[in-house]
Design an enzyme around this catalytic site. Structure first.
Site, PDB file in Angstrom:
ATOM      1  N   VAL A   1       0.830  -1.194   0.000  1.00 12.11           N
ATOM      2  CA  VAL A   1       0.000   0.000   0.000  1.00 12.11           C
ATOM      3  C   VAL A   1       0.871   1.253   0.000  1.00 12.11           C
ATOM      4  CG1 VAL A   1      -1.689   1.303   1.326  1.00 12.11           C
ATOM      5  CG2 VAL A   1      -1.886  -1.172   1.155  1.00 12.11           C
TER       6      VAL A   1
ATOM      7  N   ASP B   1       0.091  36.230 -36.086  1.00 15.27           N
ATOM      8  CA  ASP B   1      -0.354  37.103 -37.159  1.00 15.27           C
ATOM      9  C   ASP B   1      -0.322  38.523 -36.653  1.00 15.27           C
ATOM     10  OD1 ASP B   1      -0.964  35.164 -38.890  1.00 15.27           O
ATOM     11  OD2 ASP B   1      -3.131  35.208 -38.588  1.00 15.27           O
TER      12      ASP B   1
ATOM     13  N   ASN C   1       5.380   8.328  -0.243  1.00 12.82           N
ATOM     14  CA  ASN C   1       5.598   6.915  -0.542  1.00 12.82           C
ATOM     15  C   ASN C   1       6.970   6.449  -0.081  1.00 12.82           C
ATOM     16  OD1 ASN C   1       3.745   7.725  -3.326  1.00 12.82           O
ATOM     17  ND2 ASN C   1       3.094   6.128  -1.937  1.00 12.82           N
TER      18      ASN C   1
ATOM     19  N   GLU D   1       7.053   6.188   3.734  1.00 12.47           N
ATOM     20  CA  GLU D   1       6.314   5.033   4.254  1.00 12.47           C
ATOM     21  C   GLU D   1       7.089   3.739   4.053  1.00 12.47           C
ATOM     22  OE1 GLU D   1       1.749   6.652   3.494  1.00 12.47           O
ATOM     23  OE2 GLU D   1       2.743   5.369   2.014  1.00 12.47           O
TER      24      GLU D   1
ATOM     25  N   ASP E   1      -3.040  12.332   3.619  1.00 13.54           N
ATOM     26  CA  ASP E   1      -2.068  12.834   2.675  1.00 13.54           C
ATOM     27  C   ASP E   1      -2.693  13.220   1.349  1.00 13.54           C
ATOM     28  OD1 ASP E   1       0.622  13.400   2.262  1.00 13.54           O
ATOM     29  OD2 ASP E   1       0.649  11.762   0.801  1.00 13.54           O
TER      30      ASP E   1
END
Ligand code: ADP
Ligand code: MG
Length: 926
Positions: A301, A348, A727, A730, A768
């Site tokens: 996870v 232009d 991530n 963790e 988070d």
């Protein structure tokens, strides 16, 4: 129905309509009910259930499903072996994960659906329009509202939508390659054809999906929607999928890589833990396996940035919606991304950089120069000579003004407040106003009662490649071809000049004319030369543009002022500061272009080089390539040159935005990284080819779009920076637990994970994900438009991002582990130790989100400027503390209540890494 083999009258009566008034509005709305909308049915969009199930295909969800299964199995096992306390805990875990899966699925579904809705709304704003006659008046209506019987007028640059039978055409040519594969444009006619005429030869018909490349025509709609020839073959056409944007692709690549790494880590963890436990205890119990699998699930996870793909597409969609609000309509989400990386904008001049409110202020005729007084479109003003005295008698310029009025399809009309309103091409309007100041109008010239008899027979429209427009008239018994256009182009076709009513050799006046052109152009005037030529009846009726536009007799030159738009100057200097170079591309004279470019700040001095079309023509691609980086003004350019300029800039690794309005500009717009079309004055064809449509035709909108593009992209980076850091933190905190805790520490065993799987889930999906989602909505950083565009070739992880994510993630993960170890060593229970680790992680991330918010450091932004973020952080902090206090969550998540001083201590200690690292960085970079 063989509409092509019937007379136009019978087609019109069979369809129950009227040539001069069209359908009534009531009839039209009845018909739309019975025939349905005029559109080709696309593949059905996905059903809600299919979309909901789609969200379960995400890798994270699959892993979670595996986790649920394991939890269920171990619950059953423990129950059977009499360990009911563990059994209930496992059951809770399984149910909790399931609930989270469903909430996540629902959210993903909801967000994808609302993103889809906004995309559809944006698509509706792009609906093409056509000019339709209803209840006796012409108006522009969305093409999906067309019904059989509608009288429709089409012109160069329109797509034909619905099959139609023409009953009036003027030099009408249609490109039907979509339908027939034939690339040559077809000349359209109005007479009935034989019954057995093949589709490709039905020249009196216009078919849905083809485009008008020249002239104009009026016809009656005979079939709409799936009944059209295009509708009949629609099944053969592949529907285009929604393409992923570059950043979406990189993110999904990244996710795949992360999955692989996660897989490796999990295998390692399980193997390592099993060996460790076996070595320690000499055997492995079922509860060991339960502990180990819990760790494995937590790591799985932890390692997947699950919110990323969803947040990405939503941030992009929201960005597109905001852009549309500020009048920039993007076609695809990837354009939002590309806009921010644009390095060159080739624009232009006329209408985009200038106001397109043209007024003739000077002219040259019969070898004399004149001034024209008066303002705007009101046809009142004196003609003055070089000494600014009012000119008596019009003998010097009468013919010049007449030709100006006749070689013209524009009009001016007073509205109810007696203000004069322009209709038609702005250049032509200015000539109409000029002529009418001397009492000369087309209507009056063509009146039957006058002693002269003038008829307009043909109009060969202006196009930006020829840079000329020609009208064939019959004056009494003489036919004339009248040509007007860019003076230097017209000059190459001119052989004589009219002086005092007599035709003299052009060489007699050449020097004087050339000087006049230069003088006018230096004053930023747009110049037009007017000519005439007596021709035979045969030439008049059948001569091609090329045949008519030669051997011309010069009459004079008009000098037209087209003031620059005030607000453009500021936009250009802002882009300049953002290292985006603005390049002017125009069909006008070099000197006119240069004068305007200088007024707008595109060039700073008179020495700047102007590259003209002829020079581009003579250059090889490599020669052009060596010029494009430094050239800021291109003049007398044809649409084909635009494409070459884009390509060479791209070879120099530039990201190019290119504007265009005419049909010939479409290839250049397609070639550009960002093709930009005018929403109001642009043709449907250019709008179709463009990536960005300026709903208000304003250059400032380009600047605003670039700015939004940058903001959106940097928000995406901020949010990814934050997600990925979480991530890493963790995974690392869990891994350190696996590797470093090899014996029992206090109550903590060698297989106790640093965080429970549900704690990790909570962090990813609640505490988070909400703040990082809020990052996607941030406003621009202060220096957004003073720094250079991002390099598109660099991966999103480059530029220090990877280093930053790894470094901060590691420090954070390390701290979480240390907190856990400290708690275990000081005799706290397993739940308490894990809770301490959990809160250290939560608050560490909540501090970090303010740092992730800036490409620099957290001291560079006002922390409270994003109210969404403030709310999200407040909510995350409160709810995360609550789940440690409420017994139910204690049970499910494995949390435990702590003492007040512990809570406070954690909040303060978790701030340390962010502040120290940011502080050091701030000192170094200062
Ligand atoms: P741009 O859009 O960059 O101003 P155009 O292609 O519209 O350039 O015009 C190029 C030149 O063609 C102008 O400088 C003018 O001399 C000539 N021109 C423009 N409009 C017309 C017209 N309606 N009829 C004849 N000549 C025109
Ligand atoms: Mg133009």
């Amino acid at each position: 129905m063989n509409w092509y083999s019937k007379s136009t009258d019978s087609v019109i009566s069979e369809l129950g309509t009227n040539r001069s008034t069209g359908l009534t509005n009531t009839e039209a709305s009845q018909r739309i009910d019975s025939y349905g909308p005029n559109e080709i049915a696309q593949n059905k969009s996905k059903s809600a259930i299919a979309m909901f199930l789609e969200s379960f295909k995400e890798p994270l969800i699959i892993i979670l499903m595996v986790a649920v299964t394991i939890a269920f199995l171990s619950s059953i096992y423990e129950f059977n072996s009499g360990n009911s306390e563990h059994a209930v805990a496992s059951l809770y875990e399984a149910v909790a994960i399931l609930i989270i899966i469903f909430i996540n699925g629902g959210l993903t579904f909801h967000q994808t659906r609302s993103a889809q809705k906004s995309l559809d709304a944006l698509r509706d704003m792009r609906q093409p329009h056509l000019n339709v006659l209803r209840d006796g008046s012409w108006s522009s209506i969305p093409t999906d509202e067309l019904v059989p019987g509608d009288i429709v007028s089409v012109k160069s640059g329109d797509f034909i939508e619905g099959d139609m039978r023409f009953f009036k055409t003027a030099e009408l040519q249609v490109d039907e390659s979509q339908l027939t594969g034939e690339s040559e444009a077809v000349d359209k006619t109005i007479d009935a054809l034989a019954d057995d005429t093949e589709l490709a030869d039905r020249t009196n018909m216009g078919f849905s999906g083809s485009m008008v490349v020249n002239g104009n025509g009026i016809g009656v709609i005979v079939a709409t929607g799936m009944e059209t020839e295009l509708g009949k073959i629609a099944d053969l056409m592949a529907s285009s999928d929604d393409q992923k944007t570059p950043i979406e692709k990189s993110v999904s690549d990244l996710s795949k890589k992360l999955m692989l790494i996660a897989g490796g880590i999990i295998v390692f963890t399980v193997g390592f833990e099993l060996t460790k436990q076996f070595m320690n205890m000499g055997r492995i119990t079922i509860s060991d396996i339960a502990g180990i699998s819990s760790t494995a699930i937590a790591i799985a996870v932890a390692s997947i940035p699950d919110a990323m793909p969803v947040v990405l597409s939503i941030v992009l969609t929201v960005g597109a919606k905001l852009l549309a609000k500020s009048k920039g309509l993007v076609k695809s989400l990837s354009s939002v991304e590309t806009l921010g990386a644009t390095t060159y904008i080739a624009s232009d001049k006329t209408g985009t950089l200038t106001k397109n409110e043209m007024t003739v202020t000077r002219f040259y005729a019969n070898r004399k120069r004149f001034y024209v007084e008066g303002n705007g479109y009101t046809p009142v003003g004196d003609i003055l000579d070089e000494d600014c005295k009012v000119v008596e008698g019009d003998s010097d310029y009468r013919r010049f003004f007449e030709i100006a009025a006749l070689n013209n399809e524009a009009e001016i009309k007073p509205d109810e407040n007696q203000n004069w309103r322009p209709f038609g091409n702005p250049t032509d309007v200015s000539l109409v106003v000029m002529a009418q100041k001397a009492g000369i109008t087309r209507d009056r010239l063509m009146e039957k009662e006058t002693d002269r008899d003038i008829d307009v027979l043909r109009v060969i429209p202006f196009d930006s490649t020829r840079k000329m427009m020609t009208v064939v008239i019959k004056e009494d018994d003489q036919f004339y071809s009248l040509t007007k256009g860019a003076p230097d182009v017209v000059a190459t076709k001119t052989t004589s000049a009219l002086v005092d009513g007599k035709q003299v050799d052009y060489s007699e006046v050449t020097a004087e004319v050339d000087q006049t052109i230069l003088d006018f152009a230096d004053d930023a005037l747009r110049t037009i030369a007017l000519t005439q030529r007596p021709i035979t009846e045969d030439e008049a009726l059948h001569g091609s543009a090329e045949e008519l536009e030669q051997d011309l007799c010069f009459l004079g030159i008009a000098g037209i002022i087209d003031p620059p738009r005030e607000e453009v100057k500021a936009a250009i200097s802002k882009l300049d500061g953002a290292a985006v170079k603005v390049v002017m591309i125009t069909g006008d004279h070099a000197a006119t272009a240069k004068a305007i470019a200088k007024r707008l700040g595109i060039i700073k001095d008179d020495h700047a080089e102007v590259v003209v079309g002829n020079e581009i023509e003579a250059m090889s691609d490599d020669e052009l390539k060596s010029k494009v980086l430094d050239t800021r003004v291109y003049a007398r350019v044809s649409p084909e040159h635009k494409q070459r300029i884009v390509k060479q800039l791209q070879r120099e690794h530039q990201v190019v935005g290119m504007t265009g309005d005419g049909i010939n500009d479409a290839p250049a717009l397609k070639a550009a990284d960002i093709g930009i079309a005018m929403g109001i004055n642009g043709t449907e064809v250019t709008k179709d080819a463009a990536d960005l449509i300026l709903l208000d035709d304003k250059f400032t909108t380009i600047e605003a779009s670039v700015e939004s593009g940058r903001t959106i992209f940097s928000n995406i980076l901020n949010f990814m920076r934050h997600e990925l850091t979480t991530n890493v933190a963790e995974v690392l905190s869990l891994l350190l637990g696996v590797v470093l805790i090899n014996t029992t520490v206090g109550e903590v065993s060698a297989v106790t994970p640093t965080l429970t799987a549900l704690m990790v889930l909570w962090v990813n999906m609640v505490s988070d994900s909400m703040p990082s989602f809020a990052l996607g909505y941030d406003e621009a950083e202060a220096d957004m438009m003073t720094s250079a565009p991002r390099d598109t070739k660099q991966s999103i992880l480059a530029n220090g991002m990877l280093r930053r994510v790894l470094f901060r993630g590691s420090v954070m993960g390390g701290l979480v582990f240390v907190a856990f170890l400290w708690a275990a060593a000081n005799g706290y229970s397993i739940a308490e130790s894990q809770t301490i680790a959990f809160l250290t992680l939560v608050f560490g991330q909540l501090w970090h989100v303010y740092d992730a918010r800036s490409a620099k450091t957290l001291f560079d932004r006002n922390p409270f400027s994003n109210s969404r973020l403030t709310f999200a952080v407040g909510f995350a902090a409160t709810s995360s503390v609550l789940v440690t206090l409420i017994p139910f969550f204690n049970e499910v998540m494995g949390t435990a209540p702590l003492t007040v001083s512990l809570y406070l201590g954690i909040i303060i200690i978790s701030a340390i890494p962010t502040f120290i690292i940011s502080g050091i960085k701030k000192m170094i970079t200062k």
